[in-house]
Design an enzyme around this catalytic site. Sequence first.
Site, PDB file in Angstrom:
ATOM      1  N   HIS A 174      -0.070  -2.347  -0.096  1.00 59.69           N
ATOM      2  CA  HIS A 174      -0.160  -1.849   1.273  1.00 59.69           C
ATOM      3  C   HIS A 174      -0.624  -0.397   1.280  1.00 59.69           C
ATOM      4  O   HIS A 174      -0.507   0.332   0.296  1.00 59.69           O
ATOM      5  CB  HIS A 174       1.186  -1.952   1.990  1.00 59.69           C
ATOM      6  CG  HIS A 174       2.276  -1.108   1.392  1.00 59.69           C
ATOM      7  ND1 HIS A 174       2.892  -1.417   0.187  1.00 59.69           N
ATOM      8  CD2 HIS A 174       2.861   0.045   1.828  1.00 59.69           C
ATOM      9  CE1 HIS A 174       3.799  -0.498  -0.084  1.00 59.69           C
ATOM     10  NE2 HIS A 174       3.802   0.405   0.886  1.00 59.69           N
ATOM     11  N   ASP A 206       0.364   2.874   3.698  1.00 62.00           N
ATOM     12  CA  ASP A 206       1.531   3.165   4.521  1.00 62.00           C
ATOM     13  C   ASP A 206       1.198   3.253   6.003  1.00 62.00           C
ATOM     14  O   ASP A 206       0.222   3.884   6.410  1.00 62.00           O
ATOM     15  CB  ASP A 206       2.173   4.489   4.088  1.00 62.00           C
ATOM     16  CG  ASP A 206       2.968   4.354   2.795  1.00 62.00           C
ATOM     17  OD1 ASP A 206       3.398   3.230   2.478  1.00 62.00           O
ATOM     18  OD2 ASP A 206       3.157   5.385   2.118  1.00 62.00           O
ATOM     19  N   HIS A 254      -0.949   0.878  -2.483  1.00 63.91           N
ATOM     20  CA  HIS A 254      -0.017   0.976  -3.602  1.00 63.91           C
ATOM     21  C   HIS A 254       0.972  -0.184  -3.589  1.00 63.91           C
ATOM     22  O   HIS A 254       1.131  -0.881  -2.593  1.00 63.91           O
ATOM     23  CB  HIS A 254       0.713   2.325  -3.622  1.00 63.91           C
ATOM     24  CG  HIS A 254       1.492   2.628  -2.377  1.00 63.91           C
ATOM     25  ND1 HIS A 254       0.910   3.099  -1.227  1.00 63.91           N
ATOM     26  CD2 HIS A 254       2.819   2.543  -2.108  1.00 63.91           C
ATOM     27  CE1 HIS A 254       1.818   3.297  -0.296  1.00 63.91           C
ATOM     28  NE2 HIS A 254       2.994   2.954  -0.811  1.00 63.91           N
ATOM     29  N   ARG A 313      10.527  10.225  -0.010  1.00 67.13           N
ATOM     30  CA  ARG A 313       9.146  10.327   0.467  1.00 67.13           C
ATOM     31  C   ARG A 313       9.037  11.209   1.693  1.00 67.13           C
ATOM     32  O   ARG A 313       9.840  11.103   2.626  1.00 67.13           O
ATOM     33  CB  ARG A 313       8.606   8.924   0.816  1.00 67.13           C
ATOM     34  CG  ARG A 313       7.115   8.904   1.115  1.00 67.13           C
ATOM     35  CD  ARG A 313       6.673   7.507   1.518  1.00 67.13           C
ATOM     36  NE  ARG A 313       6.877   7.248   2.933  1.00 67.13           N
ATOM     37  CZ  ARG A 313       6.763   6.040   3.498  1.00 67.13           C
ATOM     38  NH1 ARG A 313       6.479   4.978   2.763  1.00 67.13           N
ATOM     39  NH2 ARG A 313       6.967   5.886   4.804  1.00 67.13           N
TER      40      ARG A 313
END
Length: 307
Positions: A96, A98, A255, A270
């Site tokens: 995907h 993000d 990723h 994150r």
Amino acid sequence: MVSRMQVIKLGAHIGARIEGVDLAAGIESATARAINAALLEHKVIFFREQHDLDDAGQLAVARLLGTPTTAHPTVTSRGERLLPIDSRFDKANSWHTDVTFVDRIPKASLLRAVTLPPYGGTTTWASTEAAYDRLPAPLKALTENLWAVHTNQYDYVGLHDEPNRAPTDEQRAYRQEFVSDRYETEHPVVRVHPETGRRVLLLGHFVKKFVGLDPSESATLFNLLQTRVTKLENTVRWNWQLGDLAIWDNRATQHYAVADYDDQYRRLNRITLAGDIPVDVYGQRSRAVVGDASRYSDVVSPVPLAS
């Protein structure tokens, strides 16, 4: 100082390790520009042995590289700016980019290792620029005229759950929060990168369907194009160590966090940087169909390198 910074290339199409920079000690604006340039060239960059970098320091680095978003458009219970990537709630074990279900796709993310399992738990990134560049001419012509509907109401169970294993209460609660607000956005399958001017493929597991195609046609074409993105020569795989920080260009990558660590605990923190609204090769902008992402992120349009 910028003069001490070294960029060590890890693969032909993606990935570099940065040495000679102590992020916790603070970086000058010239160093931040050099880091951003390395990010644009290599798509994902890695810093080892940043043991003194904490949450506040990670946020400070993020602010030198861009404008932090809120932690997530829908998952709002776990922090304002920093989103814990916590294996108790979710394992992002599918390809995907993000937050593509909103119109303003993030520029980049900074991910810092906090707790790692004794084995497994690597992350792999793929260059969507290299994937586009390597398409044959007929597929380039097709994708440049193709749009896709992205949504956060995707097949979570089909992508993430292990066979014959029911989700935990924590996982159910996370999923309910993830879909608590509905978003759908139409994005071009080929977007023009706002800083490099290069063309990249915009796909990943938030794609629901292609505009104008039926579900069967969409699934067949999606699988064909995704296979192009994730060819091994387009990827780099990172073995995490404590003290690591990874930064990736979310506009030119996908990723996949490899869930090969059984029930061991894994957590990374994150922070996400605000990006722009994608533009296709003809200058048309992505269109929000359902949902307003203005509380999640500003729209930040960088000046292209060529200007």
